[in-house]
Enzyme design. Structure first.
Site, PDB file in Angstrom:
ATOM      1  N   THR A 122      -3.410  -7.334  10.569  1.00  0.00           N
ATOM      2  CA  THR A 122      -3.071  -8.354   9.564  1.00  0.00           C
ATOM      3  C   THR A 122      -2.750  -7.696   8.232  1.00  0.00           C
ATOM      4  O   THR A 122      -1.797  -8.086   7.552  1.00  0.00           O
ATOM      5  CB  THR A 122      -4.212  -9.377   9.419  1.00  0.00           C
ATOM      6  OG1 THR A 122      -4.428 -10.000  10.687  1.00  0.00           O
ATOM      7  CG2 THR A 122      -3.879 -10.427   8.379  1.00  0.00           C
ATOM      8  N   HIS A 127       1.096  -6.209   4.156  1.00  0.00           N
ATOM      9  CA  HIS A 127       1.578  -5.085   3.347  1.00  0.00           C
ATOM     10  C   HIS A 127       3.093  -4.914   3.496  1.00  0.00           C
ATOM     11  O   HIS A 127       3.805  -4.787   2.497  1.00  0.00           O
ATOM     12  CB  HIS A 127       0.849  -3.801   3.780  1.00  0.00           C
ATOM     13  CG  HIS A 127       1.364  -2.560   3.143  1.00  0.00           C
ATOM     14  ND1 HIS A 127       0.833  -2.069   1.963  1.00  0.00           N
ATOM     15  CD2 HIS A 127       2.340  -1.692   3.508  1.00  0.00           C
ATOM     16  CE1 HIS A 127       1.479  -0.954   1.632  1.00  0.00           C
ATOM     17  NE2 HIS A 127       2.391  -0.715   2.561  1.00  0.00           N
ATOM     18  N   GLU A 128       3.572  -4.918   4.724  1.00  0.00           N
ATOM     19  CA  GLU A 128       5.020  -4.726   4.955  1.00  0.00           C
ATOM     20  C   GLU A 128       5.830  -5.899   4.400  1.00  0.00           C
ATOM     21  O   GLU A 128       6.916  -5.709   3.860  1.00  0.00           O
ATOM     22  CB  GLU A 128       5.298  -4.504   6.440  1.00  0.00           C
ATOM     23  CG  GLU A 128       4.638  -3.263   7.030  1.00  0.00           C
ATOM     24  CD  GLU A 128       4.942  -1.964   6.290  1.00  0.00           C
ATOM     25  OE1 GLU A 128       6.060  -1.797   5.773  1.00  0.00           O
ATOM     26  OE2 GLU A 128       4.038  -1.111   6.228  1.00  0.00           O
ATOM     27  N   HIS A 131       6.463  -5.346   0.794  1.00  0.00           N
ATOM     28  CA  HIS A 131       7.635  -4.508   0.493  1.00  0.00           C
ATOM     29  C   HIS A 131       8.901  -5.368   0.424  1.00  0.00           C
ATOM     30  O   HIS A 131       9.728  -5.206  -0.474  1.00  0.00           O
ATOM     31  CB  HIS A 131       7.824  -3.421   1.553  1.00  0.00           C
ATOM     32  CG  HIS A 131       6.837  -2.304   1.495  1.00  0.00           C
ATOM     33  ND1 HIS A 131       6.414  -1.724   0.315  1.00  0.00           N
ATOM     34  CD2 HIS A 131       6.183  -1.642   2.487  1.00  0.00           C
ATOM     35  CE1 HIS A 131       5.556  -0.757   0.577  1.00  0.00           C
ATOM     36  NE2 HIS A 131       5.388  -0.690   1.895  1.00  0.00           N
ATOM     37  N   ASP A 137       4.744   1.012  -2.572  1.00  0.00           N
ATOM     38  CA  ASP A 137       3.392   1.481  -2.266  1.00  0.00           C
ATOM     39  C   ASP A 137       2.678   1.879  -3.545  1.00  0.00           C
ATOM     40  O   ASP A 137       3.306   2.318  -4.516  1.00  0.00           O
ATOM     41  CB  ASP A 137       3.459   2.700  -1.333  1.00  0.00           C
ATOM     42  CG  ASP A 137       3.843   2.314   0.081  1.00  0.00           C
ATOM     43  OD1 ASP A 137       3.314   1.313   0.590  1.00  0.00           O
ATOM     44  OD2 ASP A 137       4.675   3.025   0.683  1.00  0.00           O
TER      45      ASP A 137
END
Length: 192
Positions: A122, A127-128, A131, A137
């Site tokens: 998850t 996180h992706e 982006h 990051d």
């Protein structure tokens, strides 16, 4: 005499009330855009090629939808174009750096290599997606920073953006529009 003053006061009050009501009806409706209310940017995602990640993608999307107001992520209807293409891969997670604009397109790869090393699915999905919304990051970083990614360690399960990350996304989509500059096409690979 007291009675005539009272009647005069009531008459004045009635006239003021009538004038105020008439003016209110004649005034145009308030302009919500001028008051600072912003439109919400809706971005569609397609996870039809991300088998095995459906629950984690839904949780990652819910994480963003519950913490930001200027952008909402919705699952694309089958056969329709989506701004965020999500696929499962055997490599390291990676994504195109946004912010993606409505009608644009970015790619998110949810890599099984990170899962094999013990990273939370998850957190990876959220996180992706971050982006895609324009966040780079922040490595190394603590678990409290969603965008610290794998540098927070395998024990980190946090899938919620912190206040600074939320603010950056809100700013990127302020006023109902993503920045005029489209995603730069840079792919961020989240290997340690």
């Amino acid at each position: 005499m007291l009675e005539s003053r009272w009647l005069k006061a009531v008459g004045v009050a009635a006239a003021i009330t009538l004038a105020t009501a008439t003016a209110a009806q004649a005034a145009p409706a308030p302009n919500r855009a001028a008051e600072g209310t912003s439109a919400v940017v809706t971005l569609r995602y397609d996870d039809s090629r991300a088998g095995g990640w459906e629950a984690e993608i839904a949780a990652g999307v819910a994480s963003w939808n519950s913490t930001v107001d200027n952008v909402k992520l919705v699952e694309a209807a089958p056969g329709t174009r989506a701004e965020i293409q999500i696929v499962a891969t055997s490599g390291w997670p990676q994504a195109t750096l946004g912010p993606v604009r409505p009608g644009g397109q970015v790619r998110v790869e949810l890599g099984s290599q990170a899962v094999a090393q013990g990273h939370d699915k998850t957190r990876i999905a959220a996180h992706e997606i971050g982006h895609s919304l324009g966040l780079p990051d922040t490595k190394p970083g603590p678990c409290s920073q969603l965008m610290s990614g794998s540098s927070a360690g395998t024990s980190c399960k946090n899938a919620l953006p912190n206040a600074a990350e939320q603010s950056r996304v809100e700013s990127a989509y302020a006023g109902g529009l993503a920045p005029r500059v489209p995603a730069d096409g840079r792919v961020l690979v989240d290997a340690p």
